[in-house]
Design a protein around this motif. Structure first.
Motif, PDB file in Angstrom:
ATOM      1  N   LEU A 281       2.010  -7.128  12.140  1.00  0.00           N
ATOM      2  CA  LEU A 281       1.457  -6.562  10.910  1.00  0.00           C
ATOM      3  C   LEU A 281       2.172  -7.128   9.683  1.00  0.00           C
ATOM      4  O   LEU A 281       1.544  -7.423   8.659  1.00  0.00           O
ATOM      5  CB  LEU A 281       1.588  -5.036  10.940  1.00  0.00           C
ATOM      6  CG  LEU A 281       0.740  -4.250   9.926  1.00  0.00           C
ATOM      7  CD1 LEU A 281      -0.743  -4.528  10.139  1.00  0.00           C
ATOM      8  CD2 LEU A 281       1.019  -2.762  10.038  1.00  0.00           C
ATOM      9  N   ILE A 282       3.490  -7.298   9.781  1.00  0.00           N
ATOM     10  CA  ILE A 282       4.258  -7.876   8.665  1.00  0.00           C
ATOM     11  C   ILE A 282       3.839  -9.320   8.409  1.00  0.00           C
ATOM     12  O   ILE A 282       3.676  -9.747   7.258  1.00  0.00           O
ATOM     13  CB  ILE A 282       5.769  -7.795   8.962  1.00  0.00           C
ATOM     14  CG1 ILE A 282       6.212  -6.321   8.992  1.00  0.00           C
ATOM     15  CG2 ILE A 282       6.563  -8.572   7.920  1.00  0.00           C
ATOM     16  CD1 ILE A 282       7.647  -6.124   9.414  1.00  0.00           C
ATOM     17  N   ILE A 283       3.628 -10.073   9.496  1.00  0.00           N
ATOM     18  CA  ILE A 283       3.188 -11.467   9.356  1.00  0.00           C
ATOM     19  C   ILE A 283       1.823 -11.528   8.689  1.00  0.00           C
ATOM     20  O   ILE A 283       1.578 -12.345   7.785  1.00  0.00           O
ATOM     21  CB  ILE A 283       3.157 -12.154  10.733  1.00  0.00           C
ATOM     22  CG1 ILE A 283       4.579 -12.311  11.281  1.00  0.00           C
ATOM     23  CG2 ILE A 283       2.471 -13.520  10.644  1.00  0.00           C
ATOM     24  CD1 ILE A 283       4.621 -12.794  12.713  1.00  0.00           C
ATOM     25  N   MET A 284       0.905 -10.644   9.103  1.00  0.00           N
ATOM     26  CA  MET A 284      -0.428 -10.603   8.520  1.00  0.00           C
ATOM     27  C   MET A 284      -0.361 -10.247   7.036  1.00  0.00           C
ATOM     28  O   MET A 284      -1.108 -10.784   6.211  1.00  0.00           O
ATOM     29  CB  MET A 284      -1.295  -9.592   9.252  1.00  0.00           C
ATOM     30  CG  MET A 284      -1.624  -9.993  10.679  1.00  0.00           C
ATOM     31  SD  MET A 284      -2.477  -8.657  11.536  1.00  0.00           S
ATOM     32  CE  MET A 284      -2.488  -9.328  13.208  1.00  0.00           C
ATOM     33  N   GLN A 291       3.729  -8.809  -0.695  1.00  0.00           N
ATOM     34  CA  GLN A 291       5.172  -8.721  -0.556  1.00  0.00           C
ATOM     35  C   GLN A 291       5.522  -7.307  -0.120  1.00  0.00           C
ATOM     36  O   GLN A 291       5.402  -6.359  -0.893  1.00  0.00           O
ATOM     37  CB  GLN A 291       5.868  -9.040  -1.874  1.00  0.00           C
ATOM     38  CG  GLN A 291       7.388  -8.969  -1.801  1.00  0.00           C
ATOM     39  CD  GLN A 291       8.043  -9.270  -3.129  1.00  0.00           C
ATOM     40  OE1 GLN A 291       7.424  -9.845  -4.007  1.00  0.00           O
ATOM     41  NE2 GLN A 291       9.300  -8.870  -3.266  1.00  0.00           N
ATOM     42  N   VAL A 292       5.923  -7.133   1.139  1.00  0.00           N
ATOM     43  CA  VAL A 292       6.178  -5.814   1.710  1.00  0.00           C
ATOM     44  C   VAL A 292       7.549  -5.304   1.276  1.00  0.00           C
ATOM     45  O   VAL A 292       8.571  -5.958   1.501  1.00  0.00           O
ATOM     46  CB  VAL A 292       6.092  -5.862   3.248  1.00  0.00           C
ATOM     47  CG1 VAL A 292       6.439  -4.496   3.836  1.00  0.00           C
ATOM     48  CG2 VAL A 292       4.701  -6.299   3.686  1.00  0.00           C
ATOM     49  N   ASP A 293       7.555  -4.125   0.642  1.00  0.00           N
ATOM     50  CA  ASP A 293       8.818  -3.490   0.252  1.00  0.00           C
ATOM     51  C   ASP A 293       9.355  -2.584   1.351  1.00  0.00           C
ATOM     52  O   ASP A 293      10.558  -2.509   1.580  1.00  0.00           O
ATOM     53  CB  ASP A 293       8.636  -2.676  -1.033  1.00  0.00           C
ATOM     54  CG  ASP A 293       8.306  -3.552  -2.227  1.00  0.00           C
ATOM     55  OD1 ASP A 293       8.747  -4.723  -2.239  1.00  0.00           O
ATOM     56  OD2 ASP A 293       7.594  -3.081  -3.131  1.00  0.00           O
ATOM     57  N   SER A 294       8.448  -1.869   2.027  1.00  0.00           N
ATOM     58  CA  SER A 294       8.877  -0.970   3.100  1.00  0.00           C
ATOM     59  C   SER A 294       7.700  -0.677   4.026  1.00  0.00           C
ATOM     60  O   SER A 294       6.534  -0.767   3.626  1.00  0.00           O
ATOM     61  CB  SER A 294       9.424   0.346   2.532  1.00  0.00           C
ATOM     62  OG  SER A 294       8.390   1.075   1.876  1.00  0.00           O
ATOM     63  N   ILE A 295       8.047  -0.343   5.271  1.00  0.00           N
ATOM     64  CA  ILE A 295       7.047   0.069   6.256  1.00  0.00           C
ATOM     65  C   ILE A 295       7.576   1.309   6.973  1.00  0.00           C
ATOM     66  O   ILE A 295       8.734   1.331   7.406  1.00  0.00           O
ATOM     67  CB  ILE A 295       6.752  -1.038   7.290  1.00  0.00           C
ATOM     68  CG1 ILE A 295       6.023  -2.205   6.633  1.00  0.00           C
ATOM     69  CG2 ILE A 295       5.894  -0.489   8.427  1.00  0.00           C
ATOM     70  CD1 ILE A 295       5.620  -3.300   7.595  1.00  0.00           C
ATOM     71  N   GLN A 296       6.734   2.326   7.076  1.00  0.00           N
ATOM     72  CA  GLN A 296       7.106   3.562   7.762  1.00  0.00           C
ATOM     73  C   GLN A 296       6.138   3.813   8.914  1.00  0.00           C
ATOM     74  O   GLN A 296       4.930   3.625   8.766  1.00  0.00           O
ATOM     75  CB  GLN A 296       7.061   4.744   6.791  1.00  0.00           C
ATOM     76  CG  GLN A 296       7.388   6.089   7.415  1.00  0.00           C
ATOM     77  CD  GLN A 296       7.178   7.244   6.451  1.00  0.00           C
ATOM     78  OE1 GLN A 296       6.766   7.042   5.310  1.00  0.00           O
ATOM     79  NE2 GLN A 296       7.431   8.457   6.901  1.00  0.00           N
ATOM     80  N   ILE A 297       6.674   4.236  10.052  1.00  0.00           N
ATOM     81  CA  ILE A 297       5.842   4.587  11.215  1.00  0.00           C
ATOM     82  C   ILE A 297       6.096   6.064  11.544  1.00  0.00           C
ATOM     83  O   ILE A 297       7.245   6.491  11.649  1.00  0.00           O
ATOM     84  CB  ILE A 297       6.182   3.727  12.447  1.00  0.00           C
ATOM     85  CG1 ILE A 297       6.025   2.239  12.136  1.00  0.00           C
ATOM     86  CG2 ILE A 297       5.301   4.109  13.629  1.00  0.00           C
ATOM     87  CD1 ILE A 297       6.465   1.343  13.274  1.00  0.00           C
ATOM     88  N   ARG A 298       5.027   6.827  11.702  1.00  0.00           N
ATOM     89  CA  ARG A 298       5.180   8.244  12.054  1.00  0.00           C
ATOM     90  C   ARG A 298       3.893   8.773  12.668  1.00  0.00           C
ATOM     91  O   ARG A 298       2.865   8.086  12.687  1.00  0.00           O
ATOM     92  CB  ARG A 298       5.544   9.069  10.825  1.00  0.00           C
ATOM     93  CG  ARG A 298       4.522   8.987   9.697  1.00  0.00           C
ATOM     94  CD  ARG A 298       4.847   9.981   8.601  1.00  0.00           C
ATOM     95  NE  ARG A 298       4.016   9.840   7.424  1.00  0.00           N
ATOM     96  CZ  ARG A 298       2.760  10.273   7.327  1.00  0.00           C
ATOM     97  NH1 ARG A 298       2.183  10.876   8.367  1.00  0.00           N
ATOM     98  NH2 ARG A 298       2.068  10.093   6.209  1.00  0.00           N
ATOM     99  N   ARG A 299       3.954  10.000  13.151  1.00  0.00           N
ATOM    100  CA  ARG A 299       2.763  10.678  13.673  1.00  0.00           C
ATOM    101  C   ARG A 299       1.899  11.176  12.525  1.00  0.00           C
ATOM    102  O   ARG A 299       2.374  11.393  11.412  1.00  0.00           O
ATOM    103  CB  ARG A 299       3.159  11.869  14.551  1.00  0.00           C
ATOM    104  CG  ARG A 299       3.692  11.512  15.918  1.00  0.00           C
ATOM    105  CD  ARG A 299       3.553  12.696  16.847  1.00  0.00           C
ATOM    106  NE  ARG A 299       2.148  13.060  17.024  1.00  0.00           N
ATOM    107  CZ  ARG A 299       1.738  14.292  17.346  1.00  0.00           C
ATOM    108  NH1 ARG A 299       2.611  15.278  17.481  1.00  0.00           N
ATOM    109  NH2 ARG A 299       0.448  14.549  17.514  1.00  0.00           N
ATOM    110  N   ALA A 300       0.636  11.400  12.816  1.00  0.00           N
ATOM    111  CA  ALA A 300      -0.297  11.884  11.796  1.00  0.00           C
ATOM    112  C   ALA A 300       0.014  13.328  11.422  1.00  0.00           C
ATOM    113  O   ALA A 300       0.460  14.128  12.245  1.00  0.00           O
ATOM    114  CB  ALA A 300      -1.725  11.768  12.303  1.00  0.00           C
ATOM    115  N   THR A 301      -0.214  13.666  10.158  1.00  0.00           N
ATOM    116  CA  THR A 301      -0.110  15.031   9.658  1.00  0.00           C
ATOM    117  C   THR A 301      -1.487  15.471   9.163  1.00  0.00           C
ATOM    118  O   THR A 301      -2.430  14.676   9.092  1.00  0.00           O
ATOM    119  CB  THR A 301       0.888  15.125   8.493  1.00  0.00           C
ATOM    120  OG1 THR A 301       0.350  14.385   7.372  1.00  0.00           O
ATOM    121  CG2 THR A 301       2.245  14.544   8.882  1.00  0.00           C
ATOM    122  N   LEU A 302      -1.585  16.743   8.771  1.00  0.00           N
ATOM    123  CA  LEU A 302      -2.851  17.224   8.234  1.00  0.00           C
ATOM    124  C   LEU A 302      -3.185  16.543   6.910  1.00  0.00           C
ATOM    125  O   LEU A 302      -4.358  16.380   6.565  1.00  0.00           O
ATOM    126  CB  LEU A 302      -2.805  18.743   8.053  1.00  0.00           C
ATOM    127  CG  LEU A 302      -2.807  19.558   9.348  1.00  0.00           C
ATOM    128  CD1 LEU A 302      -2.700  21.041   9.042  1.00  0.00           C
ATOM    129  CD2 LEU A 302      -4.064  19.278  10.177  1.00  0.00           C
TER     130      LEU A 302
END
Length: 334
Positions: A281-284, A291-302
């Motif tokens: 995903l970063i390469i894409m 220019q990516v500053d940050s990436i966060q991965i988490r579970r879905a919320t409401l």
């Protein structure tokens, strides 16, 4: 009374309210079973408070109708009022009276006999841990204590349904969690049906058996919090960076990436097996000129579910709603 009404503590059918040509609630329908905690979740002005006002007979619907404990809100408002307790969004206690005096006045308004009134006041104040403060003036109470007292007062006449309109609005996070504990205790120990409105996603997730998400005056999704979150497949990936909006194109060409929404310079996707594919995903993103500053991965919320259905962030949806709230408030005061 038909069989559906006998089985359901609350039934709402095509409920609509119009203020000066503006629809504040638009053809909403749902049923609530006895003992259920049911949440109306949405931004300010989505129609939550208007819905509660109609169900508690403070407002009359323009179209449609509703039943509470088998009583029609239009044809039998007195039956509805005897069946409900209400904790309003705005404070409604008398600060110059003690906790006990506030409770006693409420009991007299409902014509509870003196012996029953005394017993219930002690029972309810004990339930919310305020019996030892019963003789203190309410003006000496903290915001959380006042909210607990309002919960106790709303239950004094043993209602079948308790309405909580933004029950933790304006409280600090620690006090908010304490109020959640009291609401869960009320539901568990008293067995009361609870309808609450909130714009706190975590509150609805924590407390509610089912949630109806409202936006633009109507219900856009309704289910258990877990089932609603499961509507979003995979993990949530939030990308922040320069020209992040360009990343939406990725979801249109790659099967394992699905665009959810964009706001505040961030783009949200659901991604299958995100941890394995984050490098791709970063390469894409780099190839797309982001220019990516940050990436966060988490579970879905409401909140992500709201974003999924509307393309907008729940907390940002205020300006149009506030004007609707003002119109509703003016109408209720007339």
């Amino acid at each position: 009374m038909d069989s559906i009404l006998k089985m359901s503590m609350v039934k709402v059918q095509e409920l609509t309210k119009v203020f000066n040509g503006l629809e504040a609630v638009k053809k909403i329908s749902f049923t609530i079973e006895e003992g259920e905690i049911f949440g109306l979740l949405g931004p300010n002005g989505a129609g939550k408070t208007t819905t509660i006002s109609i169900l508690s007979t403070l407002l009359s619907p323009t179209y449609g109708t509703a039943w509470i404990n088998g009583h029609n809100v239009i044809t039998d408002p007195d039956g509805v009022r005897k069946s409900i307790g209400v904790v309003f969004q705005d404070p409604s206690l008398d600060d110059e009276l003690t906790a006990y005096e506030n409770m006693d006045f409420h009991g007299r308004m409902y014509r509870l006999p003196r012996s029953e009134r005394k017993k219930k006041i002690e029972e309810m104040l004990t339930l919310v841990d305020l019996w030892n403060r019963k003789d203190d003036l309410v003006k000496t109470f903290s915001g959380g204590m006042k909210r607990r007292l309002e919960l106790a007062r709303g239950l004094l006449h043993s209602p079948k349904v308790l309405f909580l309109d933004e029950p933790t609005l304006g409280l600090d996070p620690q006090t908010r969690r304490h109020i959640w504990e009291y609401i869960e205790r009320l539901n568990r120990d008293v067995g009361i049906t609870i309808i609450l409105t909130t714009h706190y996603m975590e509150e609805a997730d924590k407390l509610c058996d089912r949630v109806a998400i409202m936006d633009a005056d109507k219900i856009i999704a309704m289910d258990t919090p877990e089932n609603l979150k499961n509507l979003i497949r995979g993990d949530l990936v939030i990308v922040k960076g320069n020209n992040a909006g360009k990343l939406k194109l990725i979801s249109e060409t790659i099967e394992w990436v699905r665009f959810i929404g964009a706001h505040d310079g961030m783009v949200t996707f659901s991604v299958d097996e995100a941890e394995k594919r984050i490098a791709n995903l970063i390469i894409m993103a780099h190839e797309a000129g982001v220019q990516v500053d940050s990436i966060q991965i988490r579970r879905a919320t409401l909140e992500d579910v709201f974003l999924h259905f509307t393309g907008r962030n729940l907390r940002a949806e205020k300006s149009n709603g506030i004007e609707k709230m003002r119109m509703a408030w003016r109408a209720m005061r007339r």
